[in-house]
Design a protein around this motif. Structure first.
Motif, PDB file in Angstrom:
ATOM      1  N   VAL A  69       0.856  -1.179   0.000  1.00 37.21           N
ATOM      2  CA  VAL A  69       0.000   0.000   0.000  1.00 37.21           C
ATOM      3  C   VAL A  69       0.897   1.236   0.000  1.00 37.21           C
ATOM      4  CG1 VAL A  69      -1.726   1.329   1.276  1.00 37.21           C
ATOM      5  CG2 VAL A  69      -1.868  -1.176   1.221  1.00 37.21           C
ATOM      6  N   ALA A  70       0.623   2.143  -0.927  1.00 35.45           N
ATOM      7  CA  ALA A  70       1.333   3.419  -0.963  1.00 35.45           C
ATOM      8  C   ALA A  70       0.519   4.438  -0.169  1.00 35.45           C
ATOM      9  CB  ALA A  70       1.515   3.883  -2.397  1.00 35.45           C
ATOM     10  N   GLU A  71       1.126   4.998   0.865  1.00 32.51           N
ATOM     11  CA  GLU A  71       0.472   6.026   1.661  1.00 32.51           C
ATOM     12  C   GLU A  71       1.118   7.363   1.308  1.00 32.51           C
ATOM     13  OE1 GLU A  71      -1.596   3.943   5.138  1.00 32.51           O
ATOM     14  OE2 GLU A  71       0.420   4.459   5.835  1.00 32.51           O
ATOM     15  N   PHE A  72       0.272   8.374   1.037  1.00 30.55           N
ATOM     16  CA  PHE A  72       0.823   9.631   0.540  1.00 30.55           C
ATOM     17  C   PHE A  72       0.130  10.832   1.174  1.00 30.55           C
ATOM     18  CE2 PHE A  72      -2.838   8.937  -2.132  1.00 30.55           C
ATOM     19  CZ  PHE A  72      -3.350  10.205  -2.372  1.00 30.55           C
ATOM     20  N   GLU A  73       0.823  11.952   1.073  1.00 32.17           N
ATOM     21  CA  GLU A  73       0.253  13.249   1.428  1.00 32.17           C
ATOM     22  C   GLU A  73       0.611  14.231   0.314  1.00 32.17           C
ATOM     23  OE1 GLU A  73      -0.006  16.399   5.125  1.00 32.17           O
ATOM     24  OE2 GLU A  73       1.834  15.226   4.889  1.00 32.17           O
ATOM     25  N   ILE A 121      -4.369  16.492   0.859  1.00 28.86           N
ATOM     26  CA  ILE A 121      -4.954  15.193   0.529  1.00 28.86           C
ATOM     27  C   ILE A 121      -4.094  14.093   1.135  1.00 28.86           C
ATOM     28  CG2 ILE A 121      -5.633  13.648  -1.347  1.00 28.86           C
ATOM     29  CD1 ILE A 121      -5.872  16.108  -3.152  1.00 28.86           C
ATOM     30  N   LEU A 122      -4.721  13.259   1.941  1.00 22.56           N
ATOM     31  CA  LEU A 122      -4.069  12.074   2.499  1.00 22.56           C
ATOM     32  C   LEU A 122      -4.695  10.847   1.874  1.00 22.56           C
ATOM     33  CD1 LEU A 122      -3.969  12.962   6.317  1.00 22.56           C
ATOM     34  CD2 LEU A 122      -2.066  13.011   4.725  1.00 22.56           C
ATOM     35  N   GLY A 123      -3.875   9.845   1.533  1.00 18.75           N
ATOM     36  CA  GLY A 123      -4.444   8.665   0.904  1.00 18.75           C
ATOM     37  C   GLY A 123      -3.637   7.401   1.128  1.00 18.75           C
ATOM     38  N   SER A 124      -4.327   6.273   0.997  1.00 19.05           N
ATOM     39  CA  SER A 124      -3.703   4.949   1.029  1.00 19.05           C
ATOM     40  C   SER A 124      -4.234   4.182  -0.175  1.00 19.05           C
ATOM     41  CB  SER A 124      -4.052   4.208   2.321  1.00 19.05           C
ATOM     42  OG  SER A 124      -3.558   4.895   3.449  1.00 19.05           O
ATOM     43  N   ILE A 125      -3.321   3.729  -1.036  1.00 25.04           N
ATOM     44  CA  ILE A 125      -3.706   3.093  -2.297  1.00 25.04           C
ATOM     45  C   ILE A 125      -2.942   1.793  -2.460  1.00 25.04           C
ATOM     46  CG2 ILE A 125      -3.722   3.325  -4.812  1.00 25.04           C
ATOM     47  CD1 ILE A 125      -3.809   6.344  -4.451  1.00 25.04           C
ATOM     48  N   LYS A 126      -3.639   0.702  -2.722  1.00 28.82           N
ATOM     49  CA  LYS A 126      -2.969  -0.568  -3.014  1.00 28.82           C
ATOM     50  C   LYS A 126      -2.197  -0.436  -4.319  1.00 28.82           C
ATOM     51  CE  LYS A 126      -6.569  -3.563  -1.012  1.00 28.82           C
ATOM     52  NZ  LYS A 126      -7.531  -4.654  -1.329  1.00 28.82           N
ATOM     53  N   VAL A 127      -1.000  -0.956  -4.333  1.00 28.89           N
ATOM     54  CA  VAL A 127      -0.210  -0.947  -5.568  1.00 28.89           C
ATOM     55  C   VAL A 127       0.323  -2.363  -5.810  1.00 28.89           C
ATOM     56  CG1 VAL A 127       0.429   1.478  -5.507  1.00 28.89           C
ATOM     57  CG2 VAL A 127       1.822  -0.174  -4.288  1.00 28.89           C
ATOM     58  N   SER A 159     -12.647   3.261  -2.568  1.00 30.48           N
ATOM     59  CA  SER A 159     -12.800   2.202  -3.568  1.00 30.48           C
ATOM     60  C   SER A 159     -12.256   0.934  -2.933  1.00 30.48           C
ATOM     61  CB  SER A 159     -12.042   2.542  -4.856  1.00 30.48           C
ATOM     62  OG  SER A 159     -10.641   2.412  -4.654  1.00 30.48           O
ATOM     63  N   SER A 160     -12.311  -0.163  -3.657  1.00 37.41           N
ATOM     64  CA  SER A 160     -11.802  -1.430  -3.099  1.00 37.41           C
ATOM     65  C   SER A 160     -10.291  -1.384  -2.885  1.00 37.41           C
ATOM     66  CB  SER A 160     -12.159  -2.592  -4.023  1.00 37.41           C
ATOM     67  OG  SER A 160     -11.596  -2.381  -5.314  1.00 37.41           O
ATOM     68  N   ASP A 161      -9.624  -0.449  -3.578  1.00 39.76           N
ATOM     69  CA  ASP A 161      -8.164  -0.386  -3.518  1.00 39.76           C
ATOM     70  C   ASP A 161      -7.641   0.901  -2.904  1.00 39.76           C
ATOM     71  OD1 ASP A 161      -7.922  -2.868  -4.754  1.00 39.76           O
ATOM     72  OD2 ASP A 161      -7.973  -1.974  -6.747  1.00 39.76           O
ATOM     73  N   ALA A 162      -8.515   1.797  -2.442  1.00 39.41           N
ATOM     74  CA  ALA A 162      -8.012   3.083  -1.977  1.00 39.41           C
ATOM     75  C   ALA A 162      -8.947   3.730  -0.961  1.00 39.41           C
ATOM     76  CB  ALA A 162      -7.813   4.026  -3.169  1.00 39.41           C
ATOM     77  N   TYR A 163      -8.365   4.570  -0.143  1.00 40.49           N
ATOM     78  CA  TYR A 163      -9.105   5.441   0.760  1.00 40.49           C
ATOM     79  C   TYR A 163      -8.360   6.771   0.750  1.00 40.49           C
ATOM     80  CZ  TYR A 163     -11.643   7.045   4.924  1.00 40.49           C
ATOM     81  OH  TYR A 163     -12.442   7.741   5.808  1.00 40.49           O
ATOM     82  N   ILE A 164      -9.060   7.835   0.345  1.00 35.36           N
ATOM     83  CA  ILE A 164      -8.427   9.149   0.199  1.00 35.36           C
ATOM     84  C   ILE A 164      -9.292  10.190   0.903  1.00 35.36           C
ATOM     85  CG2 ILE A 164      -7.639  10.909  -1.438  1.00 35.36           C
ATOM     86  CD1 ILE A 164      -7.186   8.661  -3.454  1.00 35.36           C
ATOM     87  N   LYS A 165      -8.652  11.039   1.661  1.00 37.08           N
ATOM     88  CA  LYS A 165      -9.333  12.071   2.442  1.00 37.08           C
ATOM     89  C   LYS A 165      -8.846  13.443   1.996  1.00 37.08           C
ATOM     90  CE  LYS A 165      -9.993  13.613   7.219  1.00 37.08           C
ATOM     91  NZ  LYS A 165      -9.625  13.361   8.642  1.00 37.08           N
TER      92      LYS A 165
END
Length: 453
Positions: free
Chosen positions: A179-183, A217-223, A201-207
């Motif tokens: 999972v790539a976590e970003f800001e 923007i903070l997010g966690s995305i499956k890669v 989504s099934s692969d991400a959560y972004i706030k």
């Protein structure tokens, strides 16, 4: 600002998510992927920045929030909370953590992800721990676990994840995923407003958090982990197939000497390379850095021959140096020596009786006094110059205690050997190979009758 420039071209959160996933797609055929990205400069009034890190998350844990693990955090957690509910944090791990070293903070691979393939070396002035990954047969340093470039804050070797990321549908465990976590913070208004501040989504959560003139923007995305093309390990060399001695392409997955065996021939010049890394004894060469590692090899007058399975065990570093000397002999008769054929194809217990004189002696020394022999760097390579033979004689005398004076000193060959040992000149041209073999034969006959000390 490579990644910032790409992100500024997006206008929706969905596009932003796709853009971040594409970062890892672009490393599909590379051995490394970004572990930390850090770009830009953001203040309360102006600028923008982008930060990304990797975490390993177990497949059973859903992404129901973002920044599943605090940056560089490393500690063990209980798998259950006080109310007996599952603690997801126990199944999520930062890939990169910090280590204190001489009052410095160094990036390191999370200690939970280390393995026996990883060795650490003395730290340099780098910003990360000096660790190397080696899954090869030989004891070589291997590839850096972490590295930085002018354009990349921190890259990590993909092989690190081989034991952790497996197909969800397979019966191979464990089953983690990246999972790539970003800001991303910006004063640029290119991201369109949405009804909700949360993107799922099934692969991400972004706030999304919007201020008067800024967006955070903070997010966690499956890669996915792109392991690249498995054919990359194949070498651009020709192999003579065992069945018909016809050339074919290299099979990099062959290690066990089965029915697909073949021969790989090299020009004699490769000895100058191989002798830097190996000792040569009878039909094998032995790794100087780890004598537990040995390789079958046939050193013939016009070529050096490996079985394909033995060649495949060589370190990539060595293969890269010797591959340019690969060739296909015009005469394929006698592709290997009689002794090698006897040992490997005929399974003859007396294969050693067919060794040449120098290898008969090498075989005897390897059985009797190998550790002492390599302590003085004794190796069996045909001498090309008198100094080579002189060095060999001195080492044999030191090891066995058998001096040239024990033999008939009035014999021409003994006189020649005495002159060479003393650094003198020879009155007439001498066949050094023949003299070397005669000397080895004489020493072998004497040494085998000596008490085994």
């Amino acid at each position: 600002m490579k990644y910032l420039d790409q992100i500024k071209r997006t206008s929706t959160i969905s596009e932003l998510s796709q853009e971040i996933a594409s970062i890892f797609k672009s490393f599909e055929d590379d051995d490394y992927i970004p572990a930390i990205i850090e770009e830009g400069n953001y203040t309360a009034d102006q600028g923008e920045d982008f930060y990304l890190k990797l975490v390993l998350k177990h497949q059973s844990v859903e992404i129901d929030g973002t920044w599943l693990k605090n940056n560089l955090e490393f500690h063990l957690e209980e798998p259950t909370n006080y109310d007996n509910t599952m603690n997801n944090g126990a199944f999520i791990h930062n890939v990169i953590t910090n280590r204190k070293y001489k009052s410095r903070n160094l990036y390191q691979l999370n200690p939970l992800l280390t393995s026996e393939e990883i060795n650490e070396y003395e730290y340099t002035n780098s910003n990360h721990v000096s660790a190397f990954y080696n899954d090869e047969y030989s004891n070589v340093q291997g590839l850096p676990v972490l590295k930085s470039t002018n354009y990349q804050k921190l890259l990590i070797l993909k092989k690190i994840f081989n034991d952790y990321i497996n197909d969800p549908k397979s019966n191979i465990y464990p089953k983690f995923e990246l999972v790539a976590e970003f800001e991303y913070r910006t004063h640029n208004g290119h991201i369109k407003k949405t009804k909700s501040d949360i993107y799922r989504s099934s692969d991400a959560y972004i706030k999304i958090d919007r201020g008067e003139s800024s967006v955070s923007i903070l997010g966690s995305i499956k890669v996915p982990l792109y392991k690249g093309n498995s054919k990359r390990n194949s070498r651009n060399i020709q192999v003579l197939d065992l069945k018909d001695l016809k050339p074919r392409m290299h099979n990099s997955s062959h290690y066990n000497g089965d029915t697909i065996e073949g021969f790989i021939c090299f020009k004699p010049e490769v000895l100058n390379i191989l002798k830097e890394y190996y000792y040569f004894y009878d039909l094998q060469m032995i790794d100087k850095s780890n004598i537990e590692n040995s390789y079958l090899v046939d050193v013939l007058g016009d070529k050096i021959v490996f079985w394909e399975a033995e060649y495949n065990k060589l370190p990539t570093l060595v293969k890269g140096k010797i591959d340019p000397f690969n060739f296909v002999p015009e005469d394929k008769k006698g592709i290997i020596s009689e002794a090698m054929s006897s040992m490997q194809l005929e399974v003859d217990w007396n294969w050693d009786k067919k060794l040449s004189p120098e290898y008969l002696l090498a075989n005897l020394i390897r059985e009797r006094a190998f550790n002492r022999a390599i302590d003085i760097s004794l190796t069996f390579i045909e001498p090309k110059h008198k100094d080579d033979l002189k060095d060999f004689i001195l080492k044999i005398e030191q090891l066995t205690g058998i001096k040239l004076e024990r033999f008939n000193t009035s014999a021409d060959d003994v006189k020649r050997l005495l002159s060479i040992r003393q650094g003198g000149t020879l009155e007439e041209p001498v066949d050094l190979k023949l003299l070397y073999q005669k000397y080895c034969y004489a020493i072998q006959m004497e040494y085998k009758n000596e008490p085994n000390k």
